[in-house]
Design a protein around this motif. Structure first.
Motif, PDB file in Angstrom:
ATOM      1  N   ARG A  97      -2.167   0.409 -12.000  1.00 34.88           N
ATOM      2  CA  ARG A  97      -3.194  -0.357 -12.611  1.00 34.88           C
ATOM      3  C   ARG A  97      -4.694  -0.422 -11.563  1.00 34.88           C
ATOM      4  NH1 ARG A  97      -3.370  -5.314 -13.496  1.00 34.88           N
ATOM      5  NH2 ARG A  97      -1.435  -5.866 -12.358  1.00 34.88           N
ATOM      6  N   THR A  98      -4.255  -0.617 -10.335  1.00 35.52           N
ATOM      7  CA  THR A  98      -5.145  -0.606  -9.173  1.00 35.52           C
ATOM      8  C   THR A  98      -6.049   0.640  -9.267  1.00 35.52           C
ATOM      9  OG1 THR A  98      -3.738  -1.977  -7.661  1.00 35.52           O
ATOM     10  CG2 THR A  98      -5.353  -0.359  -6.445  1.00 35.52           C
ATOM     11  N   ARG A  99      -5.373   1.729  -9.540  1.00 40.77           N
ATOM     12  CA  ARG A  99      -5.977   3.117  -9.380  1.00 40.77           C
ATOM     13  C   ARG A  99      -6.900   3.216 -10.669  1.00 40.77           C
ATOM     14  NH1 ARG A  99      -4.829   6.774  -5.878  1.00 40.77           N
ATOM     15  NH2 ARG A  99      -4.503   8.722  -7.252  1.00 40.77           N
ATOM     16  N   GLY A 100      -6.191   2.856 -11.890  1.00 41.12           N
ATOM     17  CA  GLY A 100      -6.932   3.045 -13.166  1.00 41.12           C
ATOM     18  C   GLY A 100      -8.150   1.959 -12.989  1.00 41.12           C
ATOM     19  N   GLU A 101      -8.192   0.828 -12.521  1.00 44.82           N
ATOM     20  CA  GLU A 101      -9.312  -0.135 -12.466  1.00 44.82           C
ATOM     21  C   GLU A 101     -10.406   0.361 -11.343  1.00 44.82           C
ATOM     22  OE1 GLU A 101      -6.547  -4.114 -13.443  1.00 44.82           O
ATOM     23  OE2 GLU A 101      -7.828  -3.865 -11.405  1.00 44.82           O
ATOM     24  N   GLY A 102      -9.851   0.875 -10.227  1.00 48.80           N
ATOM     25  CA  GLY A 102     -10.860   1.041  -9.080  1.00 48.80           C
ATOM     26  C   GLY A 102     -11.466   2.136  -9.135  1.00 48.80           C
ATOM     27  N   PHE A 103     -11.133   3.492  -9.828  1.00 44.75           N
ATOM     28  CA  PHE A 103     -11.837   4.620  -9.810  1.00 44.75           C
ATOM     29  C   PHE A 103     -12.754   4.799 -11.257  1.00 44.75           C
ATOM     30  CE2 PHE A 103      -8.272   6.443  -7.314  1.00 44.75           C
ATOM     31  CZ  PHE A 103      -8.616   6.452  -6.197  1.00 44.75           C
TER      32      PHE A 103
ATOM     33  N   TYR B  96      -5.524   5.546  -1.890  1.00 43.35           N
ATOM     34  CA  TYR B  96      -6.085   4.452  -2.388  1.00 43.35           C
ATOM     35  C   TYR B  96      -5.148   3.730  -3.383  1.00 43.35           C
ATOM     36  CZ  TYR B  96      -9.957   6.459  -0.202  1.00 43.35           C
ATOM     37  OH  TYR B  96     -10.936   7.045   0.867  1.00 43.35           O
ATOM     38  N   ASP B  97      -4.099   2.916  -2.874  1.00 46.84           N
ATOM     39  CA  ASP B  97      -3.197   2.409  -3.862  1.00 46.84           C
ATOM     40  C   ASP B  97      -2.975   1.057  -3.931  1.00 46.84           C
ATOM     41  OD1 ASP B  97      -2.318   1.933  -1.183  1.00 46.84           O
ATOM     42  OD2 ASP B  97      -0.634   3.217  -1.282  1.00 46.84           O
ATOM     43  N   GLY B  98      -4.287   0.451  -3.256  1.00 45.84           N
ATOM     44  CA  GLY B  98      -4.267  -1.044  -3.149  1.00 45.84           C
ATOM     45  C   GLY B  98      -3.355  -1.933  -2.509  1.00 45.84           C
ATOM     46  N   ILE B  99      -2.819  -1.272  -1.401  1.00 44.49           N
ATOM     47  CA  ILE B  99      -1.744  -1.678  -0.597  1.00 44.49           C
ATOM     48  C   ILE B  99      -2.536  -2.339   0.910  1.00 44.49           C
ATOM     49  CG2 ILE B  99       0.511  -1.918   0.617  1.00 44.49           C
ATOM     50  CD1 ILE B  99       0.577  -1.944  -2.610  1.00 44.49           C
ATOM     51  N   ARG B 100      -2.953  -1.133   1.737  1.00 45.27           N
ATOM     52  CA  ARG B 100      -3.387  -1.466   2.892  1.00 45.27           C
ATOM     53  C   ARG B 100      -4.805  -1.836   3.041  1.00 45.27           C
ATOM     54  NH1 ARG B 100      -1.887   4.068   4.545  1.00 45.27           N
ATOM     55  NH2 ARG B 100      -2.563   4.226   2.457  1.00 45.27           N
ATOM     56  N   TYR B 101      -5.708  -1.333   1.958  1.00 43.13           N
ATOM     57  CA  TYR B 101      -7.114  -1.667   1.926  1.00 43.13           C
ATOM     58  C   TYR B 101      -7.547  -1.364   0.624  1.00 43.13           C
ATOM     59  CZ  TYR B 101      -7.762   3.075   3.256  1.00 43.13           C
ATOM     60  OH  TYR B 101      -7.718   4.445   3.333  1.00 43.13           O
ATOM     61  N   GLY B 102      -8.850  -1.861   0.318  1.00 47.82           N
ATOM     62  CA  GLY B 102      -9.364  -1.618  -0.893  1.00 47.82           C
ATOM     63  C   GLY B 102      -9.031  -2.500  -1.952  1.00 47.82           C
TER      64      GLY B 102
END
Lengths: 495, 106
Positions: A359-365, A336-342
């Protein structure tokens, strides 16, 4: 908050056996239709799920289409399959092509799976109508269904209580009759503990018995899918439909699947029931101790042989699990790195790929998922790998050997599913105290053996009568022995 | 990092490094909270370090099984357009990402 323990709540009308097996018989016999049953269930969801929050998404349109198709096939004299008439809820970490698959995470808030989980496909093929996706702890990490992106699940037996987790939405849905049965996933107790807290049957089969293709991975050497149901025979029926080899999951076993209850409930006379001393400790809630003691007396009266056994590594299970599961989660969730989906964080000028990932992972999880990813990364990092991860894998072997050895002296193991009944939503447990909820369930995942929780009577806590669970474990691939014993004990305890 | 045999209390530098390896952006408050959580969990987990595991083989999967291999035959694949629709940003038939070389920038 409206309390559900009043005369208007559906639970108050459940005195019949009225399980899935009975209910689908009424559809086959023409007493009712799948559409009628579905509409009744949708109306109950409308009435009570605002208070329970068991569902993330109700797939009304798709369910109505499917139910009508089942009824049409029956009217034409065709056989839609063994689950024709069944209304099934699915934990929202199982991929469905209808609706979203969110894992209760901001990371997957808008994710729509392009493929269907094998178990969902097999249920549909067997005639089941999928009614919706149930709430859970984010990415199945939790024991209370409070780590949810869109609010906690509440227990139908008392809405200020947790339903357990992580399959809390599935357990609450079955307990409140918002589905006939539901699917959960179990990495350390996530089917069995919520089943115990909500008064349901929760079954985790042997590792490798049911395909995980389409289950969003958490701890790949521990995860297993299973049913949360109203009876052992319901759980057995779902198991029979879902189990077996799948080319899309190379960890599935190619051993043939036997109908587990073909020979009926086991004869309890002479059955050797091992009770681990470590599972009946003084640390258990007095209500759990009392109800479990009453069950043992009933079993002795029925002719079972109760054998005290020792599992001294019981309490090392949680420590072992909280190295292995986070290690595997940190690897599985790296995707889950914000590149291909999510979810992807808003781009900032001058920012590189690494910053975007972080930042994607800090925000998303959410907090618990971040905690476990960091713990897993820590135990896998240079200087700590051998001290924690390799050592945990060695202890895992010791735990498995200990269970194998004890299970060679008896037919099944029996204990309480959890040390306490459902706790309050505001209990505010620290992480370690929360993890200890799974102390009796986690070693079945570590060793990969099948285990089931069945209702074990009520325990009084603060003046409220709450469900408890009886936890049965058997050797790997001994599902028939486990389920036949569970069916016999279920009849004894409920009768 | 600290030596693994010492008390399992990660320093704030350890935690910052773990956050970096985990690709999680945490502020100072988040790092401090993570340090406390990690310390509490590691204190509990440390119990397994007292067990004698001399000569015990690690057990990575419960049944000592190995993956079955599939036949080397082409099968159906998910459609590229379906997969591209899932991507947060695309440019034509490509998934768009920030520059990874040079000055960066999305």
């Amino acid at each position: 908050m409206e309390h559900l323990n009043d005369a208007s709540h559906p639970l108050q009308h459940e005195s019949r056996r009225d399980d899935l097996v009975d209910r689908i018989a009424t559809v086959r016999d023409g007493e009712t239709t799948t559409v009628e049953r579905l509409e009744g269930t949708l109306a109950r969801i409308e009435a009570v799920d605002g208070a329970l929050n068991a569902f993330h998404e109700v797939l009304s349109d798709d369910a109505r289409r499917h139910a009508a198709s089942i009824d049409r096939q029956l009217a034409e004299g065709r056989d839609p399959g063994p689950l024709a008439g069944a209304i099934v809820a699915v934990k929202d970490n199982l991929c469905t092509t209808e609706g979203r698959t969110t894992c209760s995470s901001r990371m997957l808030e808008h994710y729509r799976s392009p493929f269907e989980a094998t178990v969902v496909e097999r249920l549909r093929t067997a005639g089941a109508t999928i009614i919706g996706k149930t709430n859970l702890d984010e990415f199945a990490m939790g024991s209370s269904s409070e780590n949810c992106a869109w609010g906690p699940v509440r227990n139908p037996h008392g809405v200020d209580r947790v339903p357990g987790g992580s399959s809390g939405g599935s357990a609450a849905a079955v307990a409140a009759d918002l589905a006939d049965v539901a699917l959960g996933s179990d990495t350390g107790g996530s089917i069995r503990q919520p089943a115990a807290f909500c008064g349901c049957v929760g079954f985790k089969p042997t590792y490798g018995r049911i395909s995980r293709y389409g289950l969003v991975a958490f701890g790949s050497s521990l995860d297993q899918i299973g049913p949360i149901a109203r009876s052992v025979r319901d759980a057995s029926l779902l198991y029979e439909v879902m189990a077996g080899v799948d080319p899309n999951d190379a960890t599935t076993s190619d051993l043939p699947v036997e109908p587990p209850l073909a020979d009926g409930p086991i004869d309890l006379r002479g059955l050797r029931v091992g009770v681990p001393r470590e599972h009946v400790s003084d640390r258990n809630h007095p209500g759990v101790t009392a109800s479990f003691g009453a069950t043992l007396d009933t079993l002795r009266s029925a002719g079972a042989t109760i054998i005290d056994v020792d599992l001294p590594l019981t309490h090392h299970g949680i420590s072992t699990y909280y190295v292995i599961a986070p290690a595997e989660a940190s690897s599985n969730l790296a995707r889950y790195d914000g590149i291909r989906y999510g979810h992807r964080a808003e781009a900032r000028p001058g920012e590189g790929l690494e910053e975007l990932y972080a930042r994607t992972r800090g925000e998303g999880f959410g907090a618990e998922v971040r905690r476990r990813i960091m713990l897993g990364t820590y135990v896998l990092s240079a200087g700590y790998y051998d001290a924690y991860y390799t050592r945990a894998l060695k202890v895992r072997r010791l735990i498995k050997q200990e269970l194998d050895q004890v299970l060679s002296q008896c037919d099944v193991l029996l204990g309480p599913t959890t040390p306490s009944p459902a706790f309050r939503l505001d209990a505010d447990l620290d992480p370690v105290s929360m993890y200890l909820n799974d102390v009796y369930t986690v070693n079945a995942n570590i060793a990969g053996i099948p285990a089931i929780s069945i209702p074990g009577g009520l325990a009084e806590d603060d003046g409220e009568a709450l469900p408890t669970g009886l936890h049965l474990q058997a050797p790997a691939f001994a599902e028939p022995m486990l389920l036949r014993t569970a069916a016999a004990i279920e009849a004894l305890v409920s009768g | 990092m600290n030596d693994s045999d010492s008390n399992p209390m990660p320093s704030i530098e350890d935690v910052a490094r773990v956050a970096m390896l985990s690709r999680l952006a945490l502020d100072a408050e988040g790092l401090e909270a993570a340090r406390g959580d990690l310390a509490a969990i590691l204190r509990h987990v440390a119990a397994i370090r007292s067990l004698d595991v001399e000569g015990v083989e690690p057990l990575p999967r419960p049944q000592d099984t190995v993956n079955r291999l599939a036949d080397d035959e082409p099968g159906p694949m998910l459609d590229r357009d379906v997969l591209l629709e899932l991507a947060p940003r695309t440019e034509g038939p490509f998934i768009a990402v920030p520059k990874v070389l040079g000055e960066g920038g999305a």
